[in-house]
Design an enzyme around this catalytic site. Structure first.
Site, short mmCIF file in Angstrom:
data_model
loop_
_atom_site.label_atom_id
_atom_site.label_comp_id
_atom_site.label_asym_id
_atom_site.label_seq_id
_atom_site.Cartn_x
_atom_site.Cartn_y
_atom_site.Cartn_z
N SER A 80 -11.92 61.34 11.17
CA SER A 80 -10.79 61.67 10.30
C SER A 80 -11.16 61.43 8.85
CB SER A 80 -9.57 60.81 10.64
OG SER A 80 -9.15 60.99 11.97
N SER A 85 -10.15 65.72 14.40
CA SER A 85 -10.25 65.12 13.07
C SER A 85 -8.89 65.15 12.39
CB SER A 85 -11.27 65.88 12.22
OG SER A 85 -11.48 65.25 10.98
N ASP A 97 -7.16 65.04 9.24
CA ASP A 97 -7.49 65.25 7.82
C ASP A 97 -6.19 65.42 7.04
OD1 ASP A 97 -10.08 65.29 8.85
OD2 ASP A 97 -10.09 67.47 8.99
#
Length: 360
Positions: A236, A274, A276
């Site tokens: 992340s 991930s 983000d």
């Protein structure tokens, strides 16, 4: 060897100049604090984690809010407070970053800080919206141990200061990994003239994404080294943007979206797992908790000219460099279960950047 920032290696990113500290604290009033937990715990479990606090100004944030917004590049994350931030467009608390399982403890610590500052919260006025973001540091940190406690969030807020920002293996970045190497906290800023005014955009990141095969060297190419790479979770990144430009909450949302391009320049493609996430705020205006009139007037930047695009480009550059600073400043770290995450060797960056070749 002492760790240095990417510009200290002679690698400059972008065309805009940086602020005095090349940090998010180049925006007047913005402060950053860390609480770092790095030690061997029970049963030889390694604790490599912490908390990072970003304060938009040094005053009472609940009483004097700032305009803000958020943007989700990929939503595999566990943030707190972004729903109300999107609905009302104001930041009314310090912004806290930590590891995934420590979000509840950090939330409690920040609430306690705000309750101590504001006896009326939850009594004669409403509740408070705290913003907390996270990345998963479980590769190096004994994340199941829940070592971050509410007091660590309180300490991070109280330790916040302006000026130079500690980077690398500190605070929320202590146990993070990025692009196959040690990641962590990084920051950068950009300054430009807008008519008779000068405005700054600053970024602070906690980098924890990608594999070595994804790493894209600044000014060079993709990194390809022999040997099989250990498969890692997708990871992340938390990105915090600050500016002193007079932007409204919608414009800040547009600014936050541009972080995507700075992130992608380092090699990220927003993998499935991930998380983000971007939080953006402007210090140009303060919104009183209890206005003394029914209407409030603010001025904002127009959007039919080149100025807003200039801010977008400044954002992309600041985010990219902040990520590189997080990697370059991080040190080799021993983690839980005997795992080790190495600091990026500078020669990898220098040889490829100066020669314009991909390192084999």
């Amino acid at each position: 060897m002492n760790r240095v920032r990417i510009r200290d290696l002679g690698i400059n990113i972008g065309r805009y100049k940086t602020g005095t500290y090349n940090a998010i604290t180049d925006i007047a009033g913005v402060m950053v604090g860390h609480t770092t937990l790095s030690y061997k715990g029970a049963e030889n479990r390694m604790v490599q984690t912490g908390v990072t606090a970003i304060l938009p100004h040094s005053g009472n944030l609940f009483q004097e809010k700032v305009l803000g917004s958020s943007y989700v590049i990929n939503g595999f994350g566990k943030t707190v407070g972004t729903i109300q931030l999107q609905e009302l467009g104001v930041v009314e608390s310090p912004i806290l970053l930590t590891n995934t399982f420590s979000v509840p403890a950090v939330l409690e610590g920040t609430i306690r800080y705000l309750l101590d500052q504001n006896p009326q919260i939850g009594d004669t006025t409403g509740t408070v919206n705290v913003v907390v973001g996270e990345c998963n540091d479980g590769y190096l940190n004994d994340i199941r141990g829940l070592h971050v406690r509410p007091e660590h969030a309180y300490q991070a807020i109280q330790s916040a200061k302006s000026g130079i920002v500690e980077e690398g293996c500190v605070g929320a970045g202590t146990g993070m990994s990025c692009l196959g190497f040690k990641g962590g906290v990084g920051t950068s800023s950009r300054v430009a003239s807008f008519g008779e005014q000068s405005y700054t955009v600053g970024a602070l990141v906690v980098s924890n994404f990608g594999e070595e095969k994804d790493l894209r060297i600044p000014g060079g190419g993709w990194l390809h080294r022999s040997g099989e790479e250990e498969k890692m979770p997708d990871g992340s990144i938390m990105i915090i943007l600050a500016t002193d430009a007079p932007l409204n909450e919608r414009q800040l949302g547009r600014l936050a979206k541009r972080s995507t391009f700075g992130l992608s320049r380092t090699g990220s493609y927003g993998a499935h797992g991930s998380g983000d996430i971007v939080i953006a705020f402007s210090t140009a205006h303060r919104v009183p908790h209890e206005p003394d009139q029914e209407t409030i007037s603010y001025s904002f930047m127009r959007e039919d000219g080149k100025w807003i695009s200039q801010l977008f480009e400044m954002t992309v550059e600041a985010v990219e460099e902040a990520i590189w600073n997080s990697i370059c400043m991080a040190t080799t770290t021993e983690g839980n279960k005997g795992r080790v995450r190495e600091a990026v060797p500078y020669h990898i960056l220098l040889e490829s950047t100066h020669k314009g070749e991909v390192l084999k």
